[in-house]
Design a protein around this motif. Structure first.
Motif, short mmCIF file in Angstrom:
data_model
loop_
_atom_site.label_atom_id
_atom_site.label_comp_id
_atom_site.label_asym_id
_atom_site.label_seq_id
_atom_site.Cartn_x
_atom_site.Cartn_y
_atom_site.Cartn_z
N LEU A 82 -8.51 88.08 -30.88
CA LEU A 82 -9.49 88.97 -30.75
C LEU A 82 -10.83 88.25 -30.29
N HIS A 83 -11.09 88.24 -29.08
CA HIS A 83 -12.20 87.40 -28.76
C HIS A 83 -13.63 88.14 -29.01
N SER A 84 -13.47 89.39 -29.02
CA SER A 84 -14.88 89.73 -29.06
C SER A 84 -14.71 91.42 -29.51
N LEU A 85 -15.52 91.79 -30.27
CA LEU A 85 -15.78 93.32 -30.81
C LEU A 85 -17.00 93.65 -31.01
N LEU A 118 -8.94 85.73 -35.28
CA LEU A 118 -10.19 85.78 -34.87
C LEU A 118 -11.26 84.87 -35.64
N ASP A 119 -12.30 84.74 -34.94
CA ASP A 119 -13.68 84.29 -35.59
C ASP A 119 -14.45 85.05 -35.95
N VAL A 120 -15.17 85.07 -37.23
CA VAL A 120 -16.31 85.92 -37.61
C VAL A 120 -17.47 85.06 -38.21
N HIS A 121 -18.46 85.20 -37.77
CA HIS A 121 -19.67 84.45 -38.37
C HIS A 121 -19.92 84.85 -39.82
N VAL A 122 -20.04 83.76 -40.45
CA VAL A 122 -19.96 83.86 -42.08
C VAL A 122 -21.10 84.81 -42.46
N ARG A 133 -10.86 95.09 -44.70
CA ARG A 133 -10.14 96.40 -44.96
C ARG A 133 -9.04 96.65 -44.22
N CYS A 134 -9.03 95.86 -42.76
CA CYS A 134 -7.67 96.14 -42.00
C CYS A 134 -6.89 95.06 -42.18
N ASP A 135 -6.61 94.38 -43.40
CA ASP A 135 -5.70 93.36 -43.85
C ASP A 135 -5.82 92.15 -43.19
N TYR A 136 -6.80 91.79 -42.68
CA TYR A 136 -6.84 90.29 -41.97
C TYR A 136 -7.43 89.39 -43.33
N HIS A 137 -6.86 88.07 -43.07
CA HIS A 137 -6.95 87.21 -44.18
C HIS A 137 -7.39 85.97 -43.80
N ARG A 138 -8.60 85.45 -44.64
CA ARG A 138 -9.17 84.45 -44.17
C ARG A 138 -8.15 83.22 -44.32
N TYR A 139 -8.02 82.04 -43.34
CA TYR A 139 -7.32 80.86 -43.48
C TYR A 139 -7.84 79.85 -43.23
N SER A 140 -9.24 79.68 -42.41
CA SER A 140 -9.89 78.54 -42.65
C SER A 140 -11.31 78.68 -42.34
N ALA A 151 -21.33 78.89 -39.25
CA ALA A 151 -20.11 78.63 -39.35
C ALA A 151 -19.34 80.11 -39.12
N ALA A 152 -17.84 79.79 -39.18
CA ALA A 152 -17.11 81.09 -39.18
C ALA A 152 -16.03 81.07 -39.87
N TRP A 153 -15.54 82.12 -40.44
CA TRP A 153 -14.07 82.34 -40.97
C TRP A 153 -13.05 82.65 -40.03
N ARG A 154 -12.13 81.81 -40.13
CA ARG A 154 -10.97 82.25 -39.12
C ARG A 154 -10.26 83.07 -39.95
#
Length: 164
Positions: A82-85, A118-122, A133-140, A151-154
Motif C-alpha cells: 500500500l504505497h499511499s492512501l 505499508l509504512d506509516v509515519h510514527v 483497527r483493520c488488523d494490520y500489525h506492526r512488525y518493524s 521514522a515509520a512503523w512497517r
C-alpha cells in the motif's frame, strides 16, 4: 441529506486525473508528495492499482477528487505494498479511508497477493489507528523514512485470512 459515502464514487485513476491528484496531495500532505513525473510513471507504467474517490457533483475540477489509494504489485510476489492512501480533510471521518483500504485489499487479493504491507509515519496517529483497527500489525521500525526525518512503523496484514 446524503452521507459522503453516498456521493463519492470509487473508480480506477486515469492519466487525466493527474492535476487533481497533485492538488489533492498538496491539500493533504506537508511533505513526501509525489512529483508530477512520479505520478505519470505510477499511472502509466508501474505495476500498480490506483483508486480514486470522486465527487461527481463537484462544482470545480479542483474539488472533484476527494481521496486516492495506491497499491504496488510485484510480478512473482505474494506481497503487495500500500504505497499511499490519502483522503481530503473535508471528507475525513466518514469511512472513506476504510472504503479505499478495503478496495485496495480486494484488488491485491485479485492480483494474487496474500499480504499487504505499508509504512506509516510514527506521528500519524489517525492512520495508525485505522490500520490497527483493520488488523494490520506492526512488525518493524524504520528510521528516517520521511523527508522530515521521521521514522515509520512497517505494518502488514495477511489478506488470505481476511478473504475467508
Amino acid at each position: 441529506m446524503s452521507s459522503a459515502s453516498d456521493v463519492l464514487a470509487l473508480r480506477p485513476a486515469v492519466l487525466t486525473d493527474l492535476d487533481a491528484l497533485e492538488e489533492l496531495e498538496f491539500d493533504c500532505f506537508d511533505s513526501d508528495r509525489f512529483s508530477r513525473r512520479r505520478w505519470r510513471y505510477l499511472l502509466t507504467q508501474a505495476h500498480a492499482v490506483t483508486l480514486v474517490l470522486e465527487d461527481p457533483q463537484a462544482a470545480h475540477d479542483d474539488e472533484r477528487l476527494q481521496g486516492y489509494a495506491m497499491v504496488l504489485l510485484r510480478t512473482h510476489s505474494r506481497r503487495a505494498l500500500l504505497h499511499s492512501l490519502c483522503v481530503h480533510p473535508q471528507v475525513r471521518r466518514h469511512g472513506q479511508a476504510l472504503r479505499l483500504l478495503a478496495a485496495c485489499e480486494a484488488r491485491a487479493i485479485a492480483a494474487g497477493a496474500d499480504t499487504l504491507w505499508l509504512d506509516v509515519h510514527v506521528d500519524n496517529h489517525a492512520a495508525l489507528r485505522l490500520y490497527q483497527r483493520c488488523d494490520y500489525h506492526r512488525y518493524s521500525w524504520e528510521d528516517e523514512v520521511y523527508e522530515d526525518g521521521g521514522a515509520a512503523w512497517r505494518m502488514e496484514k495477511r489478506l488470505a485470512h481476511a478473504a475467508i
